[in-house]
Design an enzyme around this catalytic site. Sequence first.
Site, PDB file in Angstrom:
ATOM      1  N   SER A  63       0.849  -1.188   0.000  1.00 50.87           N
ATOM      2  CA  SER A  63       0.000   0.000   0.000  1.00 50.87           C
ATOM      3  C   SER A  63       0.888   1.242   0.000  1.00 50.87           C
ATOM      4  CB  SER A  63      -0.944  -0.026   1.211  1.00 50.87           C
ATOM      5  OG  SER A  63      -1.833   1.066   1.182  1.00 50.87           O
ATOM      6  N   THR A  64       0.777   2.100   1.012  1.00 46.71           N
ATOM      7  CA  THR A  64       1.509   3.364   1.045  1.00 46.71           C
ATOM      8  C   THR A  64       3.010   3.159   0.879  1.00 46.71           C
ATOM      9  OG1 THR A  64      -0.153   4.114   2.622  1.00 46.71           O
ATOM     10  CG2 THR A  64       1.789   5.516   2.322  1.00 46.71           C
TER      11      THR A  64
ATOM     12  N   HIS B  42      -2.607  -1.223  -3.326  1.00 49.27           N
ATOM     13  CA  HIS B  42      -3.755  -0.336  -3.103  1.00 49.27           C
ATOM     14  C   HIS B  42      -3.589   0.889  -3.997  1.00 49.27           C
ATOM     15  CE1 HIS B  42      -4.266  -2.081   1.230  1.00 49.27           C
ATOM     16  NE2 HIS B  42      -4.613  -2.933   0.292  1.00 49.27           N
TER      17      HIS B  42
ATOM     18  N   MET C 205      -0.101   1.118   4.970  1.00 51.89           N
ATOM     19  CA  MET C 205      -0.892   1.397   6.156  1.00 51.89           C
ATOM     20  C   MET C 205      -2.034   0.395   6.262  1.00 51.89           C
ATOM     21  SD  MET C 205      -2.805   4.878   4.784  1.00 51.89           S
ATOM     22  CE  MET C 205      -4.042   4.946   6.073  1.00 51.89           C
TER      23      MET C 205
ATOM     24  N   ASP D 275      -4.419  -4.952   5.915  1.00 52.89           N
ATOM     25  CA  ASP D 275      -4.694  -5.827   4.785  1.00 52.89           C
ATOM     26  C   ASP D 275      -3.498  -6.745   4.537  1.00 52.89           C
ATOM     27  OD1 ASP D 275      -6.163  -6.861   2.663  1.00 52.89           O
ATOM     28  OD2 ASP D 275      -5.366  -5.416   1.225  1.00 52.89           O
TER      29      ASP D 275
END
Length: 355
Positions: free
Chosen positions: A170-171, A197, A291, A294
Amino acid sequence: MAGGVRAVVADDSHFMRSVISDILADGGIDVVAQARNGREAVEAVVQHEPDAVTMDVEMPEMDGIEATERIMAERPTPVLMLSAHTDENADVTFEALDKGAVDFFTKPGGEVSMEMSRLKDQLVDIVSSVAEVDVGGSGQSTATTTRQRDRSRPESASYTANPTLVVGSSTGGPKMVEQVLSALPLSADLRVLVVQHMPEGFTGRFAERIDARSDYDVTEATDGARIGGGEALVAAGDRHMEIKNYRNGRLRVKLTQEDPVNSVRPAVDVTMATAADVIDDPLVGVILTGMGEDGADGIQRIKAAGGRTIAQDEATSAVYGMPKRAVETGCVDDVLPIDDIANGILDTITTEVTS
């Protein structure tokens, strides 16, 4: 979560600056300055020394890309790009990531104020997470360096047949994913599934970038797509990617718009869980920076199915959220710095090295 975070908001639209600033302020983030263009953004960062910057892509006098590059040179500060849903903006957004931006958030379309209100919690969360990133650190290296190091592995290395790799992030993930996949040799014959993401409209460009940097044939997933060894799929934005079936070393995926899982779609958990259910050949799950939580359930599912699991370490993660949650399950075999993850993947599928 947002307490104590200080931010600069840069956008050439007075309306958007006001909307974004109000949302951040309501979420507990202190907006210390607003900027109408990139030049003002750089000046505000130098003057106010914020924890994060929200940066519009297209602005007069100096655009967001040049401003990001200047900020990284003069006073490295985490930058979150705000980008519109267009192909052109996707290209320049990734260029901004290359210049040092940590992540991006898509500007709403249509009724902007209503859309922003709906997305406000997400924006506050991501600005808070981006503010924690150490952009001045030396823990992250380049894909080129890693690829050269991993290719020192003996050419005679022998790998298990039909391995599948599922990578979730993600991030801060795009550059990390590119780095890992660029270091995997085609001889490993992996089937690779990437869940990053990322909104709809950006995942296709992301797949093209990885394809250009990797020996693997990388494409954005479509419903019913099939891949075999040496091929990779990137989950499409706003679609969960399920493994529908697996036969003779080839797997087929199904894309759905079922409810978000862990508040995201695509979700890493969905792809990992269905991979664990369907694939009976060697399976490796990897969780990179990001973050949230998941991937934690997916890692447990892969481990329970007899697969191998890897998480990125805290020192090299932009945001140590997803890897931390995965590690906390007790189902991660190896916690590795980003430079070692490609070799870690290869170690799990190496059978022998012949002379």
